[in-house]
Write a protein that holds these residues in place. Structure first.
Motif, PDB file in Angstrom:
ATOM      1  N   UNK A 103       0.827  -1.212   0.000  1.00  0.00           N
ATOM      2  CA  UNK A 103       0.000   0.000   0.000  1.00  0.00           C
ATOM      3  C   UNK A 103       0.862   1.264   0.000  1.00  0.00           C
ATOM      4  N   UNK A 104       2.154   1.120   0.265  1.00  0.00           N
ATOM      5  CA  UNK A 104       3.079   2.254   0.231  1.00  0.00           C
ATOM      6  C   UNK A 104       3.570   2.537  -1.190  1.00  0.00           C
ATOM      7  N   UNK A 105       3.057   1.796  -2.176  1.00  0.00           N
ATOM      8  CA  UNK A 105       3.387   2.090  -3.564  1.00  0.00           C
ATOM      9  C   UNK A 105       4.259   1.059  -4.262  1.00  0.00           C
ATOM     10  N   UNK A 106       4.585  -0.038  -3.605  1.00  0.00           N
ATOM     11  CA  UNK A 106       5.396  -1.081  -4.242  1.00  0.00           C
ATOM     12  C   UNK A 106       4.482  -2.037  -4.992  1.00  0.00           C
ATOM     13  N   UNK A 107       4.955  -2.502  -6.144  1.00  0.00           N
ATOM     14  CA  UNK A 107       4.134  -3.429  -6.914  1.00  0.00           C
ATOM     15  C   UNK A 107       4.076  -4.800  -6.250  1.00  0.00           C
ATOM     16  N   UNK A 108       5.112  -5.146  -5.455  1.00  0.00           N
ATOM     17  CA  UNK A 108       5.098  -6.414  -4.745  1.00  0.00           C
ATOM     18  C   UNK A 108       6.078  -6.369  -3.584  1.00  0.00           C
ATOM     19  N   UNK A 109       5.824  -7.209  -2.594  1.00  0.00           N
ATOM     20  CA  UNK A 109       6.693  -7.320  -1.428  1.00  0.00           C
ATOM     21  C   UNK A 109       6.421  -8.653  -0.752  1.00  0.00           C
ATOM     22  N   UNK A 110       7.458  -9.228  -0.156  1.00  0.00           N
ATOM     23  CA  UNK A 110       7.276 -10.403   0.684  1.00  0.00           C
ATOM     24  C   UNK A 110       7.979 -10.144   2.007  1.00  0.00           C
ATOM     25  N   UNK A 111       7.393 -10.690   3.061  1.00  0.00           N
ATOM     26  CA  UNK A 111       7.922 -10.534   4.407  1.00  0.00           C
ATOM     27  C   UNK A 111       8.138 -11.922   4.970  1.00  0.00           C
ATOM     28  N   UNK A 112       9.276 -12.112   5.618  1.00  0.00           N
ATOM     29  CA  UNK A 112       9.585 -13.383   6.257  1.00  0.00           C
ATOM     30  C   UNK A 112       9.959 -13.106   7.709  1.00  0.00           C
ATOM     31  N   UNK A 113       9.154 -13.636   8.617  1.00  0.00           N
ATOM     32  CA  UNK A 113       9.393 -13.445  10.042  1.00  0.00           C
ATOM     33  C   UNK A 113      10.132 -14.666  10.565  1.00  0.00           C
ATOM     34  N   UNK A 114      11.199 -14.421  11.324  1.00  0.00           N
ATOM     35  CA  UNK A 114      12.002 -15.512  11.867  1.00  0.00           C
ATOM     36  C   UNK A 114      11.250 -16.317  12.910  1.00  0.00           C
ATOM     37  N   UNK A 115      11.376 -17.623  12.826  1.00  0.00           N
ATOM     38  CA  UNK A 115      10.691 -18.514  13.762  1.00  0.00           C
ATOM     39  C   UNK A 115      11.355 -18.480  15.141  1.00  0.00           C
TER      40      UNK A 115
END
Length: 161
Positions: A103-115
């Motif tokens: 929503x900040x204007x990027x066409x795509x993003x992925x987030x990976x949270x450490x276990x």
């Protein structure tokens, strides 16, 4: 086969799945560095999400099997339920953060949270990362899930969509 052996086998399988996910990310990063990015980055975000979903689904299935082995209230049962709840919470947070970052204007993003750590890795579809962009992403992560800036890694991965 005793319950103890089954637990050891199931725990080993979950650990192997987690190691596989980490190795996939590391190998994907190496492919980007090798210059073969025209083909790889175009599918990076989709592939990353697909592999993450597959890995997490397999982990949850294994935890369901462990949960089925034990009586409700036992220590192993509670550990498996707690780990399953943690994985589900991580999945929800990743989806929320990805949506907010896009929503900040990027066409795509992925987030990976450490276990097993507080680290959060953010991959954005951008050719570069400037101070204002990084600050807006840090702000989203801090406000939504309380992540400390020192635990955040933001990497631009340019993909023409």
């Amino acid at each position: 086969m005793s319950k103890k052996k089954k637990i050891i086998i199931m725990s080993s399988l979950v650990l192997l799945l987690a190691i596989t996910a980490v190795l996939n990310v590391l190998l994907a990063s190496n492919v980007f560095a090798s210059g073969d990015s025209a083909v790889t980055t175009s599918n990076y975000f989709t592939t990353f999400r697909s592999e993450r979903t597959t890995t997490r689904s397999e982990e949850i299935l294994e935890l369901d099997r462990v949960i089925a082995l034990y009586d409700e209230g036992s220590e192993k049962y509670n550990e498996a339920v707690d780990l399953k709840l943690k994985i589900v919470e991580m999945m929800e947070n990743e989806l929320l953060l990805e949506t907010l970052i896009k929503s900040r204007g990027f066409s795509d993003a992925v987030v990976s949270i450490g276990m097993n750590s507080d680290n959060v890795n953010v991959f954005i579809n951008s050719s570069e990362l400037d101070y204002n962009t990084a600050l807006s992403i840090y702000t989203v992560l801090k406000e939504e899930v309380g992540v400390a800036p020192g635990s955040i890694i933001i990497l631009p991965v340019y993909s023409q969509v």
